[in-house]
Design an enzyme around this catalytic site. Structure first.
Site, PDB file in Angstrom:
ATOM      1  N   CYS A 102       0.895  -1.209   0.155  1.00 52.59           N
ATOM      2  CA  CYS A 102      -0.108   0.001  -0.065  1.00 52.59           C
ATOM      3  C   CYS A 102       0.896   1.115  -0.044  1.00 52.59           C
ATOM      4  O   CYS A 102       1.522   1.545  -0.990  1.00 52.59           O
ATOM      5  CB  CYS A 102      -1.057   0.063   1.094  1.00 52.59           C
ATOM      6  SG  CYS A 102      -2.442   1.064   0.920  1.00 52.59           S
ATOM      7  N   HIS A 203      -3.776  -5.316   2.383  1.00 49.88           N
ATOM      8  CA  HIS A 203      -3.210  -5.557   3.745  1.00 49.88           C
ATOM      9  C   HIS A 203      -4.107  -6.685   4.445  1.00 49.88           C
ATOM     10  O   HIS A 203      -4.538  -7.557   3.668  1.00 49.88           O
ATOM     11  CB  HIS A 203      -3.907  -4.259   4.685  1.00 49.88           C
ATOM     12  CG  HIS A 203      -3.056  -2.935   4.340  1.00 49.88           C
ATOM     13  ND1 HIS A 203      -1.921  -2.615   4.720  1.00 49.88           N
ATOM     14  CD2 HIS A 203      -3.519  -1.946   3.553  1.00 49.88           C
ATOM     15  CE1 HIS A 203      -1.659  -1.352   4.353  1.00 49.88           C
ATOM     16  NE2 HIS A 203      -2.585  -1.120   3.885  1.00 49.88           N
TER      17      HIS A 203
HETATM   18  N1  GLN Z   1      -1.616   6.976   2.130  1.00 52.35           N
HETATM   19  C1  GLN Z   1      -2.089   6.153   1.159  1.00 52.35           C
HETATM   20  C2  GLN Z   1      -3.416   6.227   0.351  1.00 52.35           C
HETATM   21  O1  GLN Z   1      -4.374   6.417   1.176  1.00 52.35           O
HETATM   22  C3  GLN Z   1      -1.855   4.796   1.430  1.00 52.35           C
HETATM   23  C4  GLN Z   1      -2.496   3.989   2.619  1.00 52.35           C
HETATM   24  C5  GLN Z   1      -2.268   2.678   3.317  1.00 52.35           C
HETATM   25  O2  GLN Z   1      -1.150   2.369   3.148  1.00 52.35           O
HETATM   26  N2  GLN Z   1      -3.298   2.035   3.595  1.00 52.35           N
HETATM   27  O3  GLN Z   1      -3.415   5.833  -0.846  1.00 52.35           O
END
Ligand code: GLN
Length: 251
Positions: A102, A203
């Site tokens: 992510c 995740h």
């Molecule tokens: N901040 C990033 C987004 O919102 C990644 C989010 C995350 O790692 N869950 O796209």
């Protein structure tokens, strides 16, 4: 374990876990535990080194893990991570695998434009770009993946505002997903692979309930020791139960 010696006296597998104090959203640390256990259960010795800002990645690391995080945390680690490009390129030149989740995945690309319009340079090790979209992409995911010749179904959870596009054929999608999910909600792709660099939005953590994914990464990372030989099969009854349960979950 026969035929696989510790070689040169060091551990068989060195895993560098980047920013364990900062990038650790939705159980990403479970990926580390899965990789360690699945290597150890097969008789490999493993060393884990947590590396945060201003610390060096061990020169002999075989696998580098980067978890996910909010835009705020990405802005904090971004400059440190980008400065590591020579270090990380040196590692991949020696067959190390880099795996980003992510926020970590987004920063492996050319740039990430956050929800507030702030642009953050990325490492440029995956030929992807990420920018904001309308709303966030949130929910459970079942993705059909192909990685290093193995095909498997991944189960995970995604929550991201960023929309990722694969810019050229140098980066190939890790998986296919239904419309509304994955890299950008539009083209049915999820994650990206470019040589030894792998990224995903999943995740969950994704690896404990998708052992084939963990093994594809491990086989590649252990290749300098094993010459790419198949890994010994494990009893995955519990992992398969977890996978079967995860694929029944809705939001
Ligand atoms: N901040 C990033 C987004 O919102 C990644 C989010 C995350 O790692 N869950 O796209």
């Amino acid at each position: 374990m026969t035929g696989i010696g510790p070689g040169m006296g060091g551990p068989d597998l060195i895993i560098a876990h980047l920013y364990p104090d900062l990038l650790r959203t939705y159980g990403d640390r479970g990926n580390l535990i899965t990789l360690v256990r699945r290597a150890e259960w097969r008789g490999f010795s493993v060393r884990v080194v947590g590396v945060t800002r201003d610390e060096r990645i061990p020169a002999r690391a075989n696998l580098v893990l980067i978890g996910g995080g909010s835009d705020r945390l990405q802005a904090i680690v971004g400059p440190d991570l980008v400065a590591r490009r020579p270090e990380l390129e040196e590692l991949t030149a020696h067959d190390a695998v880099i795996f980003g989740i992510c926020g970590g995945y987004q920063l492996l690309g050319d740039f990430y434009v956050a929800a507030d319009g702030r642009s953050m340079p990325g490492l440029g090790m995956l030929d992807i770009t990420t920018g904001p979209g309308k709303g966030r992409i949130i929910g459970r995911v079942r993705a059909q993946a192909t990685l290093y010749g193995d095909t498997f179904e991944c189960v995970g959870f995604e929550n991201h505002g960023g929309r990722t596009l694969l810019r050229t054929s140098s980066a190939t999608p890790l998986a296919s997903v239904p419309h509304g999910q994955g890299n950008n909600g539009a083209d049915g792709t999820e994650g990206a692979v470019q040589g030894n660099v792998v990224g995903t939005y999943l995740h969950g953590p994704v690896l404990p309930a998708t052992p084939a994914f963990a093994d594809a990464l491990l086989r590649r990372a252990l290749a300098p020791r094993t010459k790419g030989a198949p890994l010994e099969p494990l009893n995955d009854r519990l992992e398969e139960e977890a996978h079967a349960l995860a694929r029944t979950l809705r939001r």
